[in-house]
Write a protein that holds these residues in place. Structure first.
Motif, PDB file in Angstrom:
ATOM      1  N   GLN A  90      14.490   7.709  -0.150  1.00 51.43           N
ATOM      2  CA  GLN A  90      14.372   9.157  -0.038  1.00 51.43           C
ATOM      3  C   GLN A  90      13.086   9.684  -0.667  1.00 51.43           C
ATOM      4  N   PHE A  91      12.471   8.890  -1.559  1.00 52.10           N
ATOM      5  CA  PHE A  91      11.218   9.330  -2.158  1.00 52.10           C
ATOM      6  C   PHE A  91      10.014   8.932  -1.301  1.00 52.10           C
ATOM      7  N   LEU A  92      10.268   8.167  -0.246  1.00 50.52           N
ATOM      8  CA  LEU A  92       9.175   7.700   0.596  1.00 50.52           C
ATOM      9  C   LEU A  92       9.044   8.489   1.891  1.00 50.52           C
ATOM     10  N   LEU A  93      10.115   9.094   2.347  1.00 52.50           N
ATOM     11  CA  LEU A  93      10.101   9.813   3.618  1.00 52.50           C
ATOM     12  C   LEU A  93      10.282  11.313   3.415  1.00 52.50           C
ATOM     13  N   PRO A  94       9.518  12.103   4.126  1.00 54.74           N
ATOM     14  CA  PRO A  94       8.447  11.691   5.040  1.00 54.74           C
ATOM     15  C   PRO A  94       7.261  11.105   4.292  1.00 54.74           C
ATOM     16  N   TYR A  95       6.627  10.106   4.914  1.00 55.35           N
ATOM     17  CA  TYR A  95       5.509   9.405   4.291  1.00 55.35           C
ATOM     18  C   TYR A  95       4.220  10.172   4.572  1.00 55.35           C
ATOM     19  N   GLU A  96       3.670  10.792   3.561  1.00 56.89           N
ATOM     20  CA  GLU A  96       2.458  11.609   3.707  1.00 56.89           C
ATOM     21  C   GLU A  96       1.464  11.240   2.607  1.00 56.89           C
ATOM     22  N   PRO A  97       0.769  10.139   2.759  1.00 54.47           N
ATOM     23  CA  PRO A  97      -0.175   9.696   1.721  1.00 54.47           C
ATOM     24  C   PRO A  97      -1.331  10.671   1.542  1.00 54.47           C
ATOM     25  N   VAL A  98      -1.823  10.747   0.337  1.00 57.63           N
ATOM     26  CA  VAL A  98      -2.965  11.610   0.036  1.00 57.63           C
ATOM     27  C   VAL A  98      -4.204  10.738  -0.139  1.00 57.63           C
ATOM     28  N   VAL A  99      -5.221  10.994   0.649  1.00 52.22           N
ATOM     29  CA  VAL A  99      -6.475  10.243   0.588  1.00 52.22           C
ATOM     30  C   VAL A  99      -7.623  11.222   0.376  1.00 52.22           C
ATOM     31  N   PHE A 100      -8.323  11.060  -0.723  1.00 52.10           N
ATOM     32  CA  PHE A 100      -9.426  11.953  -1.079  1.00 52.10           C
ATOM     33  C   PHE A 100      -8.989  13.422  -1.094  1.00 52.10           C
ATOM     34  N   GLY A 101      -7.753  13.632  -1.554  1.00 49.50           N
ATOM     35  CA  GLY A 101      -7.253  14.992  -1.688  1.00 49.50           C
ATOM     36  C   GLY A 101      -6.662  15.578  -0.426  1.00 49.50           C
ATOM     37  N   TYR A 102      -6.620  14.819   0.649  1.00 48.49           N
ATOM     38  CA  TYR A 102      -6.077  15.317   1.922  1.00 48.49           C
ATOM     39  C   TYR A 102      -4.782  14.580   2.268  1.00 48.49           C
ATOM     40  N   HIS A 103      -3.778  15.340   2.722  1.00 50.01           N
ATOM     41  CA  HIS A 103      -2.533  14.742   3.197  1.00 50.01           C
ATOM     42  C   HIS A 103      -2.755  14.194   4.608  1.00 50.01           C
ATOM     43  N   LEU A 104      -2.536  12.907   4.773  1.00 51.20           N
ATOM     44  CA  LEU A 104      -2.710  12.295   6.080  1.00 51.20           C
ATOM     45  C   LEU A 104      -1.447  12.467   6.926  1.00 51.20           C
ATOM     46  N   ASN A 105      -1.646  12.844   8.170  1.00 51.47           N
ATOM     47  CA  ASN A 105      -0.541  12.944   9.126  1.00 51.47           C
ATOM     48  C   ASN A 105      -0.371  11.564   9.763  1.00 51.47           C
ATOM     49  N   GLY A 129       5.716   5.765  13.706  1.00 48.17           N
ATOM     50  CA  GLY A 129       5.212   7.029  13.173  1.00 48.17           C
ATOM     51  C   GLY A 129       6.300   8.078  13.064  1.00 48.17           C
ATOM     52  N   CYS A 130       7.188   8.122  14.067  1.00 46.91           N
ATOM     53  CA  CYS A 130       8.311   9.074  14.034  1.00 46.91           C
ATOM     54  C   CYS A 130       9.224   8.778  12.844  1.00 46.91           C
ATOM     55  N   PHE A 131       9.501   7.506  12.616  1.00 47.11           N
ATOM     56  CA  PHE A 131      10.363   7.128  11.492  1.00 47.11           C
ATOM     57  C   PHE A 131       9.741   7.542  10.168  1.00 47.11           C
ATOM     58  N   LEU A 132       8.437   7.305  10.001  1.00 41.27           N
ATOM     59  CA  LEU A 132       7.760   7.640   8.749  1.00 41.27           C
ATOM     60  C   LEU A 132       7.675   9.153   8.536  1.00 41.27           C
ATOM     61  N   SER A 133       7.880   9.927   9.610  1.00 43.47           N
ATOM     62  CA  SER A 133       7.871  11.386   9.488  1.00 43.47           C
ATOM     63  C   SER A 133       9.214  11.933   9.019  1.00 43.47           C
ATOM     64  N   GLY A 134      10.218  11.072   8.951  1.00 41.48           N
ATOM     65  CA  GLY A 134      11.533  11.510   8.483  1.00 41.48           C
ATOM     66  C   GLY A 134      12.136  12.559   9.398  1.00 41.48           C
ATOM     67  N   ILE A 135      12.628  13.636   8.795  1.00 39.94           N
ATOM     68  CA  ILE A 135      13.283  14.684   9.582  1.00 39.94           C
ATOM     69  C   ILE A 135      12.288  15.690  10.148  1.00 39.94           C
ATOM     70  N   LYS A 136      10.994  15.468   9.941  1.00 38.00           N
ATOM     71  CA  LYS A 136      10.000  16.376  10.505  1.00 38.00           C
ATOM     72  C   LYS A 136       9.827  16.157  12.008  1.00 38.00           C
ATOM     73  N   GLU A 137      10.296  15.011  12.498  1.00 38.71           N
ATOM     74  CA  GLU A 137      10.289  14.726  13.927  1.00 38.71           C
ATOM     75  C   GLU A 137      11.735  14.611  14.381  1.00 38.71           C
ATOM     76  N   PHE A 138      12.034  15.186  15.550  1.00 41.75           N
ATOM     77  CA  PHE A 138      13.420  15.192  16.016  1.00 41.75           C
ATOM     78  C   PHE A 138      13.782  13.847  16.651  1.00 41.75           C
ATOM     79  N   THR A 139      13.625  12.792  15.841  1.00 41.51           N
ATOM     80  CA  THR A 139      14.025  11.447  16.273  1.00 41.51           C
ATOM     81  C   THR A 139      14.991  10.852  15.256  1.00 41.51           C
TER      82      THR A 139
END
Length: 257
Positions: free
Chosen positions: A4-19, A135-145
């Motif tokens: 639950q702490f991993l999803l949705p997976y939104e890594p931060v690189v150089f201060g930007y949240h990657l989609n 990618g849908c799985f890593l987005s968690g509930i942000k994608e309707f999958t």
């Protein structure tokens, strides 16, 4: 670390949240297309390069249109309030696949191409969908999958604290098995009717999606079925001759056993 702490997976690189979902979506198109180019170079394609290009254009436009239309029809009351940009961005692979199919058929009618063209696209499409679904799985509930709540051992926390069916992962597993089955059959070089691999993929995938829709928290239903499931029924009707022929072939094989 709990999921639950991993999803949705939104890594931060150089201060930007990657989609990550968007990145994998583009990667799916790139790898799928490169795989298609590789297969075409290493196979005997009876369709000319110009006709292939026309077919690809037809597939792209058909997929763009129907993917958005079916995406909108998944929940028209909700999407109608989201504005034009949201409606355009909302899409579904099911509409893309069937729209691409119709676009190809229209393009072939226009250019007078009668040879089945789907087999060469089949494996690249499967690879592309697998990457996209990760990618849908890593987005968690942000994608309707994602699926409905479950107490089964397959339940995962996709980001809202509720154990749900990870439908995207179910689909990845199914597509990997389908890819292995089709690739194995192709390697045996068994003579079959041109276009059969693509037809089998479409029927198998749409049947899987028809069943898996019952595990999704769909809010907009007509007679108990979602828009995706009605599209699946249309696909079955479109391929009814192939389905009947396949079932007859299987029945004969089982009888011989």
């Amino acid at each position: 670390m709990p999921l639950q702490f991993l999803l949705p997976y939104e890594p931060v690189v150089f201060g930007y949240h990657l989609n990550v979902h968007l990145i994998l979506e583009y990667l799916a198109f790139f790898i799928g297309f490169r795989y298609y180019v590789f297969l075409r170079k290493n196979s005997t394609d009876t369709i000319s390069s110009l006709n292939r290009l026309s077919i690809l254009i037809g597939a792209v436009f058909g997929a763009l249109f129907l993917s958005r239309l079916i995406g909108f029809l998944e929940n028209p009351p909700l999407h109608a309030t989201q504005g034009f940009i949201a409606i355009v961005n909302n899409k579904t692979i099911m509409g893309g696949l069937f729209g691409g199919l119709l676009g190809v058929e229209i393009a072939k009618k226009i250019i007078g191409e009668k040879t089945s063209s789907g087999d060469l696209f089949t494996l690249p499409i499967i690879v592309g969908i697998i990457i996209g679904r990760i990618g849908c799985f890593l987005s968690g509930i942000k994608e309707f999958t994602y699926g409905v709540q479950t107490s089964s051992i397959f339940g995962l926390d996709l980001g809202d604290g509720v154990l749900r069916h990870p439908i995207a992962l179910y689909e990845v597993v199914f597509l990997i098995l389908l890819f292995i089955a089709l690739k194995t059959h192709q390697n045996k070089k068994i003579s079959i009717e041109n276009g059969s691999y693509f037809k089998f993929f479409m029927v198998a995938y749409f049947l899987f999606r028809f069943c898996i829709e019952f595990l999704k928290p769909n809010e907009f239903l007509i007679l108990g079925l979602s828009s995706i499931q009605y599209l699946c029924v249309i696909c079955f009707l479109y391929y009814y001759k192939f389905i009947c022929k396949t079932l007859l072939y299987v029945a004969k094989k089982l009888h011989l056993l």
